[in-house]
Design a protein around this motif. Structure first.
Motif, PDB file in Angstrom:
ATOM      1  N   ILE A 136      21.268  35.033  37.671  1.00 40.85           N
ATOM      2  CA  ILE A 136      22.284  35.835  38.337  1.00 40.85           C
ATOM      3  C   ILE A 136      21.796  36.097  39.756  1.00 40.85           C
ATOM      4  CG2 ILE A 136      23.460  38.079  38.435  1.00 40.85           C
ATOM      5  CD1 ILE A 136      23.148  38.210  35.365  1.00 40.85           C
ATOM      6  N   PHE A 137      22.519  35.590  40.757  1.00 37.06           N
ATOM      7  CA  PHE A 137      22.230  35.918  42.147  1.00 37.06           C
ATOM      8  C   PHE A 137      23.045  37.167  42.494  1.00 37.06           C
ATOM      9  CE2 PHE A 137      21.538  31.256  42.169  1.00 37.06           C
ATOM     10  CZ  PHE A 137      20.273  31.211  42.724  1.00 37.06           C
ATOM     11  N   PHE A 138      22.386  38.147  43.093  1.00 33.94           N
ATOM     12  CA  PHE A 138      23.118  39.366  43.424  1.00 33.94           C
ATOM     13  C   PHE A 138      22.727  39.911  44.795  1.00 33.94           C
ATOM     14  CE2 PHE A 138      19.189  40.990  41.622  1.00 33.94           C
ATOM     15  CZ  PHE A 138      18.907  42.125  42.378  1.00 33.94           C
ATOM     16  N   SER A 139      23.683  40.554  45.428  1.00 34.87           N
ATOM     17  CA  SER A 139      23.454  41.336  46.647  1.00 34.87           C
ATOM     18  C   SER A 139      23.927  42.744  46.283  1.00 34.87           C
ATOM     19  CB  SER A 139      24.222  40.738  47.830  1.00 34.87           C
ATOM     20  OG  SER A 139      25.605  40.619  47.519  1.00 34.87           O
ATOM     21  N   ASP A 140      24.988  43.243  46.959  1.00 40.35           N
ATOM     22  CA  ASP A 140      25.592  44.477  46.469  1.00 40.35           C
ATOM     23  C   ASP A 140      26.782  44.154  45.564  1.00 40.35           C
ATOM     24  OD1 ASP A 140      27.322  43.536  48.367  1.00 40.35           O
ATOM     25  OD2 ASP A 140      27.280  45.322  49.640  1.00 40.35           O
ATOM     26  N   LYS A 141      26.830  42.853  45.181  1.00 39.60           N
ATOM     27  CA  LYS A 141      27.808  42.395  44.195  1.00 39.60           C
ATOM     28  C   LYS A 141      27.221  41.162  43.496  1.00 39.60           C
ATOM     29  CE  LYS A 141      30.352  39.357  47.346  1.00 39.60           C
ATOM     30  NZ  LYS A 141      31.691  39.021  47.886  1.00 39.60           N
ATOM     31  N   ILE A 142      27.865  40.705  42.460  1.00 39.43           N
ATOM     32  CA  ILE A 142      27.396  39.500  41.779  1.00 39.43           C
ATOM     33  C   ILE A 142      27.848  38.298  42.602  1.00 39.43           C
ATOM     34  CG2 ILE A 142      27.440  38.160  39.644  1.00 39.43           C
ATOM     35  CD1 ILE A 142      26.116  40.985  39.493  1.00 39.43           C
ATOM     36  N   GLU A 143      26.875  37.580  43.147  1.00 38.33           N
ATOM     37  CA  GLU A 143      27.177  36.451  44.018  1.00 38.33           C
ATOM     38  C   GLU A 143      27.409  35.164  43.214  1.00 38.33           C
ATOM     39  OE1 GLU A 143      27.424  36.291  47.354  1.00 38.33           O
ATOM     40  OE2 GLU A 143      26.667  38.237  48.026  1.00 38.33           O
ATOM     41  N   LYS A 144      26.607  34.966  42.164  1.00 41.35           N
ATOM     42  CA  LYS A 144      26.753  33.741  41.363  1.00 41.35           C
ATOM     43  C   LYS A 144      26.073  33.926  40.011  1.00 41.35           C
ATOM     44  CE  LYS A 144      26.753  28.770  41.777  1.00 41.35           C
ATOM     45  NZ  LYS A 144      26.784  27.687  42.763  1.00 41.35           N
ATOM     46  N   PHE A 145      26.704  33.373  38.970  1.00 37.90           N
ATOM     47  CA  PHE A 145      26.146  33.419  37.619  1.00 37.90           C
ATOM     48  C   PHE A 145      25.988  31.990  37.110  1.00 37.90           C
ATOM     49  CE2 PHE A 145      27.244  33.799  32.914  1.00 37.90           C
ATOM     50  CZ  PHE A 145      25.939  34.108  32.533  1.00 37.90           C
ATOM     51  N   ILE A 146      24.761  31.620  36.756  1.00 36.97           N
ATOM     52  CA  ILE A 146      24.490  30.310  36.157  1.00 36.97           C
ATOM     53  C   ILE A 146      24.125  30.545  34.695  1.00 36.97           C
ATOM     54  CG2 ILE A 146      23.062  28.234  36.223  1.00 36.97           C
ATOM     55  CD1 ILE A 146      22.558  28.769  39.177  1.00 36.97           C
ATOM     56  N   PRO A 147      24.974  30.172  33.751  1.00 38.33           N
ATOM     57  CA  PRO A 147      24.711  30.444  32.326  1.00 38.33           C
ATOM     58  C   PRO A 147      23.424  29.784  31.843  1.00 38.33           C
ATOM     59  CG  PRO A 147      26.991  29.774  32.673  1.00 38.33           C
ATOM     60  CD  PRO A 147      26.263  29.494  33.957  1.00 38.33           C
ATOM     61  N   PRO A 148      22.764  30.388  30.839  1.00 41.23           N
ATOM     62  CA  PRO A 148      21.498  29.854  30.316  1.00 41.23           C
ATOM     63  C   PRO A 148      21.665  28.470  29.684  1.00 41.23           C
ATOM     64  CG  PRO A 148      21.890  32.101  29.542  1.00 41.23           C
ATOM     65  CD  PRO A 148      23.149  31.641  30.170  1.00 41.23           C
ATOM     66  N   LYS A 149      20.767  27.570  30.051  1.00 40.51           N
ATOM     67  CA  LYS A 149      20.730  26.223  29.460  1.00 40.51           C
ATOM     68  C   LYS A 149      19.279  25.744  29.436  1.00 40.51           C
ATOM     69  CE  LYS A 149      23.544  22.979  30.703  1.00 40.51           C
ATOM     70  NZ  LYS A 149      24.327  22.043  31.557  1.00 40.51           N
ATOM     71  N   LYS A 150      19.066  24.605  28.779  1.00 43.24           N
ATOM     72  CA  LYS A 150      17.754  23.974  28.761  1.00 43.24           C
ATOM     73  C   LYS A 150      17.781  22.720  29.637  1.00 43.24           C
ATOM     74  CE  LYS A 150      16.686  25.266  23.970  1.00 43.24           C
ATOM     75  NZ  LYS A 150      16.305  24.739  22.635  1.00 43.24           N
ATOM     76  N   GLY A 151      16.594  22.159  29.853  1.00 39.41           N
ATOM     77  CA  GLY A 151      16.516  20.855  30.485  1.00 39.41           C
ATOM     78  C   GLY A 151      16.071  20.851  31.936  1.00 39.41           C
ATOM     79  N   LYS A 152      15.415  19.750  32.307  1.00 42.94           N
ATOM     80  CA  LYS A 152      14.876  19.620  33.654  1.00 42.94           C
ATOM     81  C   LYS A 152      15.985  19.602  34.709  1.00 42.94           C
ATOM     82  CE  LYS A 152      12.152  16.647  36.679  1.00 42.94           C
ATOM     83  NZ  LYS A 152      11.416  15.372  36.837  1.00 42.94           N
ATOM     84  N   SER A 153      17.088  18.911  34.435  1.00 45.45           N
ATOM     85  CA  SER A 153      18.168  18.829  35.427  1.00 45.45           C
ATOM     86  C   SER A 153      18.728  20.216  35.724  1.00 45.45           C
ATOM     87  CB  SER A 153      19.280  17.893  34.937  1.00 45.45           C
ATOM     88  OG  SER A 153      19.854  18.386  33.736  1.00 45.45           O
ATOM     89  N   HIS A 154      18.752  21.061  34.697  1.00 45.27           N
ATOM     90  CA  HIS A 154      19.222  22.439  34.878  1.00 45.27           C
ATOM     91  C   HIS A 154      18.269  23.217  35.790  1.00 45.27           C
ATOM     92  CE1 HIS A 154      21.242  26.175  33.956  1.00 45.27           C
ATOM     93  NE2 HIS A 154      20.140  26.696  33.444  1.00 45.27           N
ATOM     94  N   ILE A 155      16.960  23.013  35.593  1.00 45.90           N
ATOM     95  CA  ILE A 155      15.958  23.690  36.418  1.00 45.90           C
ATOM     96  C   ILE A 155      16.071  23.239  37.872  1.00 45.90           C
ATOM     97  CG2 ILE A 155      13.488  24.105  36.795  1.00 45.90           C
ATOM     98  CD1 ILE A 155      14.648  25.279  34.202  1.00 45.90           C
TER      99      ILE A 155
END
Length: 292
Positions: free
Chosen positions: A123-142
């Motif tokens: 979750i990237f945040f400032s004074d609001k939620i900037e972006k949400f990347i759901p949990p996953k596995k794998g090197k490409s995800h990292i």
């Protein structure tokens, strides 16, 4: 940023942080962040020294010989990174900006997670939620996460950690381990309560990133300071011993307030200086947790 330059930066961070997570952190991470508990695996014949409380009486009765249940740790975790992308992360007085340290820490934790077969989300945040990347596995995800860390541009410069913690508590239904990576330049009085509520459901860990220049003001005369989040400027006479003392006293109070808040909410934390090697700080945190 051009694609070639971005890929070079991603590769550089990958090489450094994957090596750290594999060679240094792998065992400590596994010990520090436990699975969801113990799950039944199989039964086998009783051996001298086995705990009699684990005897499976149904199987024992069937074969007229004692059998015990074998349990294994449910290892798979969901790990969430709550990453502060507010304006103050751009500060740094030595070799690294706060955002560079945040990027490397996030990458190390991400590689440590996937090497332990854990899911990782951001979750990237400032004074609001900037972006949400759901949990996953794998090197490409990292690698996607690392790319985002390098080139992400927030819409806002402010900070609201409380909003980020509440969002994660609602978005992630199952228990997870959540790292809040921030400089905690946020005076929201509701943060302690939000952390307490989140820590009852999840395992919350705070990584407090700071720069040495934030702890003391050098005596170099009149200097122009900018609030990176609000954008306003102020002139300060750094040659004044009174001004430098007020500055230092504020920092001591700030750190004391964070210490009290984390302890009251039950959140593990470690403070990491941009001018120091974060490996030592992370190892201290991991080993401290492993002893619990």
């Amino acid at each position: 940023m051009e694609t070639t330059d971005l890929l070079k930066k991603v590769r550089k961070i990958e090489i450094k942080t994957r090596g750290l997570s594999r060679n240094i952190f792998a065992g400590e991470y596994h010990s520090a962040f436990k699975g969801r508990g113990m799950a039944f695996s199989e039964v086998r014949e009783y051996q001298f020294g086995d705990d009699i409380r684990n005897i499976d009486w149904n199987v024992t009765a069937r074969y007229s010989h004692p059998y015990v249940k074998i349990f294994e740790e449910e290892r798979e975790l969901t790990v969430m990174l709550l990453i502060d992308v507010s304006g103050s992360r751009e500060f740094g007085s030595f070799e690294k900006l706060k955002k560079n340290v945040i990027t490397e820490l996030s990458a190390v934790l991400s590689f440590s997670a996937i090497q332990n077969n854990d899911k990782i989300g951001v979750i990237f945040f400032s004074d609001k939620i900037e972006k949400f990347i759901p949990p996953k596995k794998g090197k490409s995800h990292i690698l996607r996460i690392i790319r985002e860390l390098i080139e992400f541009h927030p819409e806002s410069n402010g900070t609201d950690i409380t909003e980020a913690v509440r969002y994660m508590t609602n978005a992630i239904k199952k228990r997870c381990t959540a790292f809040i990576i921030s400089d905690f330049m946020d005076d929201n009085k509701d943060l302690e309560m939000a952390l307490s509520i989140a820590n009852n459901k999840h395992d919350m860990v705070a990584l407090n990133i700071y720069d040495k220049r934030e702890t003391e003001l050098p005596s170099i005369g009149m200097i122009k300071l900018k609030d990176a989040e609000k954008g306003n400027y102020v002139w300060v006479d750094s040659s004044s011993s009174k001004t430098r003392k007020l500055y230092a006293d504020w920092w001591i109070k700030h750190m004391g307030r964070l210490d009290v808040m984390f302890k009251k909410s039950g959140v593990d934390y470690v403070s990491i200086n941009t001018n120091e090697d974060y490996v030592k700080s992370l190892m201290t945190l991991f080993k401290r947790r492993a002893l619990k």
